[in-house]
Design an enzyme around this catalytic site. Structure first.
Site, PDB file in Angstrom:
ATOM      1  N   GLU A  67      41.942  39.219  34.570  1.00  0.00           N
ATOM      2  CA  GLU A  67      41.859  37.984  33.773  1.00  0.00           C
ATOM      3  C   GLU A  67      41.167  38.306  32.461  1.00  0.00           C
ATOM      4  OE1 GLU A  67      39.325  35.104  35.725  1.00  0.00           O
ATOM      5  OE2 GLU A  67      37.878  36.644  36.272  1.00  0.00           O
TER       6      GLU A  67
ATOM      7  N   ARG B  97      36.390  23.720  44.402  1.00  0.00           N
ATOM      8  CA  ARG B  97      36.067  25.112  44.052  1.00  0.00           C
ATOM      9  C   ARG B  97      34.554  25.343  44.065  1.00  0.00           C
ATOM     10  NH1 ARG B  97      38.444  27.458  38.535  1.00  0.00           N
ATOM     11  NH2 ARG B  97      36.769  26.232  37.612  1.00  0.00           N
TER      12      ARG B  97
ATOM     13  N   LYS C 245      32.651  31.233  41.383  1.00  0.00           N
ATOM     14  CA  LYS C 245      32.230  30.916  40.015  1.00  0.00           C
ATOM     15  C   LYS C 245      30.705  30.845  40.027  1.00  0.00           C
ATOM     16  CE  LYS C 245      33.575  27.984  36.129  1.00  0.00           C
ATOM     17  NZ  LYS C 245      33.816  29.029  35.140  1.00  0.00           N
TER      18      LYS C 245
HETATM   19  N1  PMP Z   1      38.346  32.985  34.612  1.00  0.00           N
HETATM   20  C1  PMP Z   1      37.036  32.895  34.369  1.00  0.00           C
HETATM   21  C2  PMP Z   1      36.179  34.097  34.554  1.00  0.00           C
HETATM   22  C3  PMP Z   1      36.464  31.680  33.959  1.00  0.00           C
HETATM   23  O1  PMP Z   1      35.170  31.578  33.721  1.00  0.00           O
HETATM   24  C4  PMP Z   1      37.316  30.557  33.802  1.00  0.00           C
HETATM   25  C5  PMP Z   1      36.738  29.228  33.407  1.00  0.00           C
HETATM   26  N2  PMP Z   1      36.181  29.226  32.134  1.00  0.00           N
HETATM   27  C6  PMP Z   1      38.693  30.703  34.041  1.00  0.00           C
HETATM   28  C7  PMP Z   1      39.163  31.939  34.470  1.00  0.00           C
HETATM   29  C8  PMP Z   1      39.634  29.558  33.888  1.00  0.00           C
HETATM   30  O2  PMP Z   1      39.446  28.645  34.929  1.00  0.00           O
HETATM   31  P1  PMP Z   1      39.632  27.082  34.719  1.00  0.00           P
HETATM   32  O3  PMP Z   1      41.026  26.884  34.281  1.00  0.00           O
HETATM   33  O4  PMP Z   1      39.368  26.503  36.071  1.00  0.00           O
HETATM   34  O5  PMP Z   1      38.659  26.664  33.688  1.00  0.00           O
END
Ligand code: PMP
Length: 288
Positions: A184, A52, A151
């Site tokens: 989200e 990622r 990210k």
């Molecule tokens: N959405 C956002 C905006 C995030 O920053 C994160 C990670 N903190 C997630 C979803 C969850 O992703 P992950 O399970 O890969 O940590």
């Protein structure tokens, strides 16, 4: 105890881990990062995080300053140097040092730092009781602006939504996309359960492709649960039976209220509890 920080090419003492004020990561939020868990001394889903990170970098045309293998070794060396058994890694790649002005190509080489430390979790009682959330008025990044799958170091969109949550005395906020569908939470992915079907918004609705989300979907399928990826509205959240969030730091956490509406009977529901337990076991290697 002072930490050892990986800075560019090797480990340095925490007090010496400094970056330039001309780094575009700082000047413009120009960079990418990952948050990764360590369970029992093992880095969780490292390959997926590295993939990622490289994809985020590719999307913003940032040349990674090292290969995948070198980066994996650097992460593992940082974990080892800090004797982290259960903790959290922050892996950051900045655009690097350049001149003032937006042009990223004045930055000759990307910067890298890796922190391996403890993680500040939500209090355990929040996992038992479930959390309250609100709907944010701040809309998630439009996919034709900065794609939400990247990210990046620019989290202001999510930070503004987080401020809305904190202003309302709740720890999290749900963000919707420009079409009004659930994207989200500010740092976590959203799931609901309705009539025994687990529903999750597609990544195209404007979320990060969460690594915890992917693991939880896999575990849910293994449990024989029906999973449907579909767009969800605010109404769907208001009338669901269960609601939970997933993320590296949060793991799996139940939501029991949104915008003053009680979810289900106001307690963390059985599907959420089951998936939390399965995730806990899987992450700590107690279950395959
Ligand atoms: N959405 C956002 C905006 C995030 O920053 C994160 C990670 N903190 C997630 C979803 C969850 O992703 P992950 O399970 O890969 O940590």
């Amino acid at each position: 105890m002072a930490l050892k920080i990986w800075l560019d090419t090797g480990l340095v003492d925490e007090k010496d881990a400094k970056i330039s004020v001309f780094d575009h990561g700082l000047l413009y939020g120009d960079g990418v990062f990952e948050g990764i868990r360590v369970y029992g001394g093992k880095v969780f889903e490292l390959e997926a995080h590295i993939r990622r990170l490289f994809e985020s970098a590719r999307a913003i045309r940032l040349s990674m300053p090292m290969t995948r293998d070198v980066l994996i070794d650097a992460v593992e060396a940082t974990v080892k140097a800090n004797k982290v058994e259960d903790g959290y890694i922050r892996l950051v790649v900045t655009r690097g040092v350049g001149t003032l002005g937006l042009n990223p190509f004045t930055c000759k080489k990307g910067g890298l730092f890796i922190i391996a430390d403890k993680i500040q979790l939500y209090p355990e009682e929040l996992y038992d009781k479930g959390m309250k959330v609100i709907s944010a008025t701040t809309v998630r990044n439009h996919p034709l602006a900065l794609p939400p799958q990247v990210k990046s170091l620019n989290y202001l969109n999510n930070i503004l939504a987080k401020i809305e949550a904190l202003d309302n005395d709740v720890p999290e906020a749900v963000m919707y996309n420009h079409e009004g569908y659930v994207a989200e939470a500010t740092g976590d992915n959203v799931f609901i359960v309705k009539n025994n079907v687990v529903c999750v918004p597609p990544v195209e609705a404007g979320s990060l492709e969460g690594i915890t989300r992917a693991v939880v979907i896999r575990l849910a399928r293994k449990e024989g649960l029906e999973i449907v990826e579909k767009n969800l509205t605010r109404y769907d959240l208001y009338v669901c039976d269960e609601f939970f969030l997933t993320g590296t730091a949060a793991e799996v956490i139940g939501v029991v209220q949104i915008d003053g509406r009680t979810i289900g009977d106001g307690t963390v529901g059985p599907v959420t509890r089951l998936l939390r337990e399965k995730f806990y076991g899987y992450a700590r290697g107690k279950e395959q």
